[in-house]
Design a protein around this motif. Structure first.
Motif, short mmCIF file in Angstrom:
data_model
loop_
_atom_site.label_atom_id
_atom_site.label_comp_id
_atom_site.label_asym_id
_atom_site.label_seq_id
_atom_site.Cartn_x
_atom_site.Cartn_y
_atom_site.Cartn_z
N ALA A 28 0.83 -1.21 0.00
CA ALA A 28 0.00 0.00 0.00
C ALA A 28 0.86 1.26 0.00
CB ALA A 28 -0.93 0.00 1.21
N VAL A 29 1.88 1.27 0.85
CA VAL A 29 2.73 2.46 0.96
C VAL A 29 3.59 2.65 -0.29
CG1 VAL A 29 4.62 3.50 2.26
CG2 VAL A 29 2.77 2.36 3.48
N ALA A 79 -4.74 -4.82 4.26
CA ALA A 79 -3.79 -4.90 5.37
C ALA A 79 -4.53 -4.89 6.70
CB ALA A 79 -2.81 -3.73 5.31
N ARG A 80 -5.59 -4.08 6.78
CA ARG A 80 -6.40 -4.05 8.00
C ARG A 80 -7.16 -5.36 8.18
NH1 ARG A 80 -7.51 1.02 10.09
NH2 ARG A 80 -8.35 -0.23 11.81
N ILE A 81 -7.60 -5.94 7.06
CA ILE A 81 -8.32 -7.21 7.12
C ILE A 81 -7.42 -8.31 7.66
CG2 ILE A 81 -9.29 -9.07 5.70
CD1 ILE A 81 -10.60 -6.98 3.95
N VAL A 82 -6.21 -8.45 7.09
CA VAL A 82 -5.34 -9.56 7.50
C VAL A 82 -4.84 -9.39 8.93
CG1 VAL A 82 -4.65 -10.02 5.12
CG2 VAL A 82 -3.23 -8.53 6.54
N GLU A 83 -4.84 -8.16 9.42
CA GLU A 83 -4.44 -7.93 10.80
C GLU A 83 -5.58 -8.27 11.78
OE1 GLU A 83 -1.54 -7.16 12.17
OE2 GLU A 83 -0.62 -7.29 10.18
N GLN A 121 -12.92 -11.44 -3.01
CA GLN A 121 -13.69 -12.26 -2.08
C GLN A 121 -13.61 -11.69 -0.67
OE1 GLN A 121 -11.92 -16.09 -2.86
NE2 GLN A 121 -13.63 -16.74 -4.16
N LEU A 122 -12.42 -11.25 -0.26
CA LEU A 122 -12.26 -10.67 1.07
C LEU A 122 -13.03 -9.35 1.19
CD1 LEU A 122 -8.50 -11.38 1.81
CD2 LEU A 122 -10.48 -12.33 2.99
N VAL A 123 -12.99 -8.55 0.13
CA VAL A 123 -13.74 -7.29 0.14
C VAL A 123 -15.23 -7.58 0.28
CG1 VAL A 123 -14.42 -5.30 -1.25
CG2 VAL A 123 -12.02 -5.98 -1.16
N ARG A 124 -15.71 -8.59 -0.45
CA ARG A 124 -17.14 -8.95 -0.38
C ARG A 124 -17.49 -9.47 1.01
NH1 ARG A 124 -21.57 -10.49 -3.60
NH2 ARG A 124 -23.28 -10.65 -2.11
N TYR A 145 -9.84 -12.50 9.69
CA TYR A 145 -8.92 -13.21 8.79
C TYR A 145 -8.00 -14.16 9.56
CZ TYR A 145 -5.44 -13.99 5.14
OH TYR A 145 -4.58 -14.57 4.24
N PRO A 146 -7.34 -13.70 10.65
CA PRO A 146 -6.46 -14.62 11.38
C PRO A 146 -7.18 -15.85 11.90
CG PRO A 146 -5.99 -12.36 12.02
CD PRO A 146 -7.26 -12.34 11.20
#
Length: 234
Positions: A28-29, A79-83, A121-124, A145-146
């Motif tokens: 992202a950065v 990144a926020r999702i996987v965290e 899929q993750l966004v959905r 996610y974790p």
């Protein structure tokens, strides 16, 4: 058509990654940095050193920058999702599970079980969880996610990486073929196989091709459908 040729500079990713593999946050950065650089170039191109109208180039740079920015924002959200910061639906609207829960399931309509979910899929799943929360839907479970991906990831690599490794393997096989003598037509080192009438062919005889593949696969550690021997691959 995708250009499969990679330069040494292209393969050097050490300046992008702090650890062994790039994180979504790093993606992202880095993308945000590219977006800013493109907009800076567009601004600089408004007054070039030589009088040339660069309006089309400037518009193209700004359009590309907008696309890069969208991708950067998406990577930031992922990144926020996987965290684990973003609640996710435990299943797709069809009722199919994902992640660890999808192991051993049958999902014929969408190309197999979503053990490793895609970006969309993750966004959905995030959108569905948010919608359910807003509607106050009772009994609609959510996960993170974790939690959903516990135990998955060892030995996994993306489809893009697998495709690249297969192209690299096939390129090595093409070189190895020409090092071998063909038992069928007698073509030697550096020679292409020949037809029955002695014409050179851009395709090796089966025996020569098979021998080249076996040599390269052993050298690379090629394993089954995986381009390299990936321990504990899914």
């Amino acid at each position: 058509m995708t250009d499969t040729h990679e330069t040494a500079a292209e393969t050097d990713t050490t300046g992008l990654i702090e650890g062994k593999n790039i994180t979504l946050d790093e993606l992202a950065v880095e993308l945000a940095g590219i977006e800013l650089r493109l907009r800076q170039l567009a601004r600089a191109a408004e007054v070039p050193a030589t009088p040339v109208e660069l309006a089309d180039v400037i518009n193209s740079l700004r359009s590309t920058a907008s696309t890069v920015r969208e991708t950067s924002d998406r990577m930031g959200f992922l990144a926020r999702i996987v965290e684990g910061d973003v609640p996710l639906a435990t299943t797709f609207p069809s009722g199919d599970p994902w992640g660890t829960a999808a192991r051993g399931t049958d999902r014929k309509d969408f190309g197999g079980p979503a053990i490793v979910p895609t970006v969309w899929q993750l966004v959905r799943l995030a959108q569905d969880a948010k919608l359910a929360s807003a509607e106050g839907a009772e009994g609609r479970e959510t996960t993170t996610y974790p939690e959903a991906m516990a135990g998955i990831g060892i030995g996994w690599e993306s489809k893009a990486a697998s495709s690249r490794r297969r192209r690299e393997r096939d390129a090595e096989v093409a070189v190895e073929v020409l090092r071998l003598t063909c038992e069928k037509c007698g073509a030697g080192d550096g020679q292409q196989c020949k037809t029955a009438k002695g014409w050179p062919a851009d395709k090796a005889h089966v025996g020569r091709q098979r021998q080249a593949e076996a040599t390269v696969d052993e050298r690379l550690g090629y394993l089954g459908s995986n381009p390299v021997a990936v321990p504990e691959a899914l």
